[in-house]
Design a protein around this motif. Structure first.
Motif, PDB file in Angstrom:
ATOM      1  N   THR A  34      39.913  13.290 -21.149  1.00  0.00           N
ATOM      2  CA  THR A  34      41.319  13.453 -20.802  1.00  0.00           C
ATOM      3  C   THR A  34      41.975  14.490 -21.710  1.00  0.00           C
ATOM      4  O   THR A  34      41.487  14.791 -22.803  1.00  0.00           O
ATOM      5  N   LYS A  35      43.115  15.013 -21.236  1.00  0.00           N
ATOM      6  CA  LYS A  35      43.857  16.008 -21.998  1.00  0.00           C
ATOM      7  C   LYS A  35      45.235  15.438 -22.356  1.00  0.00           C
ATOM      8  O   LYS A  35      45.358  14.689 -23.310  1.00  0.00           O
ATOM      9  N   ALA A  36      46.260  15.753 -21.606  1.00  0.00           N
ATOM     10  CA  ALA A  36      47.624  15.360 -21.980  1.00  0.00           C
ATOM     11  C   ALA A  36      47.870  13.858 -21.857  1.00  0.00           C
ATOM     12  O   ALA A  36      48.676  13.293 -22.601  1.00  0.00           O
ATOM     13  N   ASN A  37      47.187  13.198 -20.913  1.00  0.00           N
ATOM     14  CA  ASN A  37      47.389  11.771 -20.694  1.00  0.00           C
ATOM     15  C   ASN A  37      46.171  11.211 -19.968  1.00  0.00           C
ATOM     16  O   ASN A  37      45.294  11.983 -19.546  1.00  0.00           O
ATOM     17  N   PRO A  38      46.068   9.891 -19.801  1.00  0.00           N
ATOM     18  CA  PRO A  38      44.875   9.313 -19.191  1.00  0.00           C
ATOM     19  C   PRO A  38      44.613   9.745 -17.746  1.00  0.00           C
ATOM     20  O   PRO A  38      43.490   9.571 -17.252  1.00  0.00           O
ATOM     21  N   ALA A  39      45.616  10.305 -17.076  1.00  0.00           N
ATOM     22  CA  ALA A  39      45.423  10.784 -15.707  1.00  0.00           C
ATOM     23  C   ALA A  39      45.118  12.273 -15.640  1.00  0.00           C
ATOM     24  O   ALA A  39      44.865  12.801 -14.552  1.00  0.00           O
ATOM     25  N   ASP A  40      45.156  12.957 -16.763  1.00  0.00           N
ATOM     26  CA  ASP A  40      44.904  14.404 -16.832  1.00  0.00           C
ATOM     27  C   ASP A  40      43.446  14.613 -17.232  1.00  0.00           C
ATOM     28  O   ASP A  40      43.101  14.623 -18.409  1.00  0.00           O
ATOM     29  N   LEU A  41      42.581  14.774 -16.238  1.00  0.00           N
ATOM     30  CA  LEU A  41      41.145  14.742 -16.465  1.00  0.00           C
ATOM     31  C   LEU A  41      40.535  16.133 -16.595  1.00  0.00           C
ATOM     32  O   LEU A  41      41.069  17.106 -16.064  1.00  0.00           O
ATOM     33  N   VAL A  42      39.414  16.191 -17.301  1.00  0.00           N
ATOM     34  CA  VAL A  42      38.633  17.408 -17.391  1.00  0.00           C
ATOM     35  C   VAL A  42      37.163  17.007 -17.444  1.00  0.00           C
ATOM     36  O   VAL A  42      36.809  15.983 -18.022  1.00  0.00           O
ATOM     37  N   THR A  43      36.314  17.799 -16.811  1.00  0.00           N
ATOM     38  CA  THR A  43      34.884  17.529 -16.813  1.00  0.00           C
ATOM     39  C   THR A  43      34.133  18.677 -17.474  1.00  0.00           C
ATOM     40  O   THR A  43      34.688  19.754 -17.724  1.00  0.00           O
ATOM     41  N   GLU A  44      32.853  18.439 -17.721  1.00  0.00           N
ATOM     42  CA  GLU A  44      32.025  19.499 -18.281  1.00  0.00           C
ATOM     43  C   GLU A  44      31.916  20.679 -17.326  1.00  0.00           C
ATOM     44  O   GLU A  44      31.722  21.823 -17.761  1.00  0.00           O
ATOM     45  N   LEU A  45      32.081  20.445 -16.021  1.00  0.00           N
ATOM     46  CA  LEU A  45      32.002  21.535 -15.052  1.00  0.00           C
ATOM     47  C   LEU A  45      33.187  22.483 -15.186  1.00  0.00           C
ATOM     48  O   LEU A  45      33.008  23.707 -15.114  1.00  0.00           O
ATOM     49  N   GLU A  70      41.377  25.851 -18.957  1.00  0.00           N
ATOM     50  CA  GLU A  70      40.797  25.022 -20.005  1.00  0.00           C
ATOM     51  C   GLU A  70      40.868  25.636 -21.399  1.00  0.00           C
ATOM     52  O   GLU A  70      40.974  24.921 -22.385  1.00  0.00           O
ATOM     53  N   PHE A  71      40.792  26.948 -21.491  1.00  0.00           N
ATOM     54  CA  PHE A  71      40.725  27.589 -22.810  1.00  0.00           C
ATOM     55  C   PHE A  71      41.876  28.550 -23.069  1.00  0.00           C
ATOM     56  O   PHE A  71      41.865  29.286 -24.054  1.00  0.00           O
ATOM     57  N   GLY A  72      42.880  28.538 -22.186  1.00  0.00           N
ATOM     58  CA  GLY A  72      44.107  29.271 -22.438  1.00  0.00           C
ATOM     59  C   GLY A  72      43.951  30.780 -22.397  1.00  0.00           C
ATOM     60  O   GLY A  72      43.118  31.329 -21.679  1.00  0.00           O
ATOM     61  N   GLY A  89      41.797  20.477  -8.887  1.00  0.00           N
ATOM     62  CA  GLY A  89      41.532  19.200  -8.243  1.00  0.00           C
ATOM     63  C   GLY A  89      40.491  18.404  -9.013  1.00  0.00           C
ATOM     64  O   GLY A  89      39.669  17.708  -8.422  1.00  0.00           O
ATOM     65  N   THR A  90      40.547  18.498 -10.340  1.00  0.00           N
ATOM     66  CA  THR A  90      39.545  17.818 -11.163  1.00  0.00           C
ATOM     67  C   THR A  90      39.555  16.308 -10.961  1.00  0.00           C
ATOM     68  O   THR A  90      38.503  15.664 -10.968  1.00  0.00           O
ATOM     69  N   GLY A 160      51.444  16.319 -11.899  1.00  0.00           N
ATOM     70  CA  GLY A 160      50.415  15.557 -12.583  1.00  0.00           C
ATOM     71  C   GLY A 160      50.097  14.324 -11.764  1.00  0.00           C
ATOM     72  O   GLY A 160      49.596  14.425 -10.639  1.00  0.00           O
ATOM     73  N   HIS A 161      50.421  13.132 -12.282  1.00  0.00           N
ATOM     74  CA  HIS A 161      50.231  11.899 -11.519  1.00  0.00           C
ATOM     75  C   HIS A 161      51.571  11.289 -11.115  1.00  0.00           C
ATOM     76  O   HIS A 161      51.609  10.172 -10.605  1.00  0.00           O
ATOM     77  N   LEU A 162      52.658  12.045 -11.308  1.00  0.00           N
ATOM     78  CA  LEU A 162      54.003  11.549 -11.024  1.00  0.00           C
ATOM     79  C   LEU A 162      54.619  12.277  -9.841  1.00  0.00           C
ATOM     80  O   LEU A 162      54.290  13.431  -9.569  1.00  0.00           O
TER      81      LEU A 162
END
Length: 271
Positions: A34-45, A70-72, A89-90, A160-162
């Motif tokens: 996760t990044k900013a919050n538990p609903a903000d996901l990131v994967t190795e892909l 991911e890396f700005g 759409g992660t 996000g999720h809101l």
């Protein structure tokens, strides 16, 4: 950039889109963080695609700037800048929902030059060069005429999720117009929708060139109306949201959007 430079950049972006699409389809997600919050996901892909694309682009165009999800990175005034979302759409990807996109755009300041979107789950690649039309797998894209909100579909995305301010009101206003709101989980594909023949309009509450610039350019080149939250035609809003729609419904949809946001701002009842 010279015309030859732009063509070379498009060719490279198409190659990277095809590669990323194949990687996404064949990849089995094994690590989700996760990044900013538990609903903000990131994967190795997400990370591996972005690193590869950065390396390839900057090796080919070392004088360009690069900004990724991911890396700005930082856009540089007057210099060609690439904007990448390796997997838009992660959350869908991490949860087994086949609705994600690879989005890569090239711009100078607020002027987009190239947009490429790979849709892995439909094995399709969309692209556009400013002033030269839009394509799906090399075939010309054109917005269909005769669109209507009545019986139609308009896309949007969560913040996000809101839900964003006015989103519930917009949903009700579309319901009253016998139009269905869809929230599918990829802002890239949502804004691409009208050009791809997937619904007649789309509204994103906050524009980001990383996620949305390729889609707005492709939609515009296919004949869509593209407006910022003030109603100004633009492909690269400095702030606020963005609307993409078939020209037949753009004014009506814009009125519903701004009405919903105004109602939310003033605390008026939904609808």
């Amino acid at each position: 950039m010279t015309p030859d430079d732009i063509l070379a950049a498009r060719t490279l972006a198409l190659e990277l889109g095809a590669w990323a699409s194949a990687e996404t389809r064949s990849h089995r997600v094994v690590s989700v963080s996760t990044k900013a919050n538990p609903a903000d996901l990131v994967t190795e892909l997400d990370r591996s695609i972005e690193l590869r694309v950065r390396d390839v682009v900057l090796d080919r165009f070392p004088g360009h700037a690069f900004v990724g999800e991911e890396f700005g990175g930082t856009a540089i005034g007057g210099r060609p800048t690439w904007y990448l979302d390796p997997v838009d759409g992660t959350t869908n990807l991490a949860n087994g929902l086949p609705w994600t996109a690879f989005s890569l755009a090239l711009a100078i300041d607020d002027r987009p030059l190239i947009g490429v979107i790979a849709d892995p789950w439909h094995d399709a690649i969309f692209d556009a060069i400013a002033g030269q039309g839009a394509r799906r797998d090399g075939d010309t894209l054109t917005i269909r005429s005769g669109a209507s909100l009545r019986g139609g579909v308009v896309g949007s995305e969560l913040a996000g999720h809101l839900t964003w301010p006015g989103m519930s009101d917009l949903s009700q206003r579309l319901t009253d117009a016998y139009c269905t709101l869809r929230v599918m989980g990829s802002g890239t594909l949502t804004l691409l929708g009208p050009a791809a023949g997937r619904g007649s309009g789309a509204i994103i509450h906050r524009f980001s060139p990383i996620d949305h610039l390729a889609a707005t350019l492709i939609a515009h080149e296919a004949g869509a109306t593209v407006l910022d939250h003030t109603g100004r035609p633009t492909l690269f809003p400095a702030e606020g949201g963005i609307l993409v729609a078939a020209p037949d419904i753009a004014a009506e949809l814009f009125e519903l959007w701004t009405g919903a946001e105004a109602a939310s701002l003033h605390g008026l009842p939904i609808g």
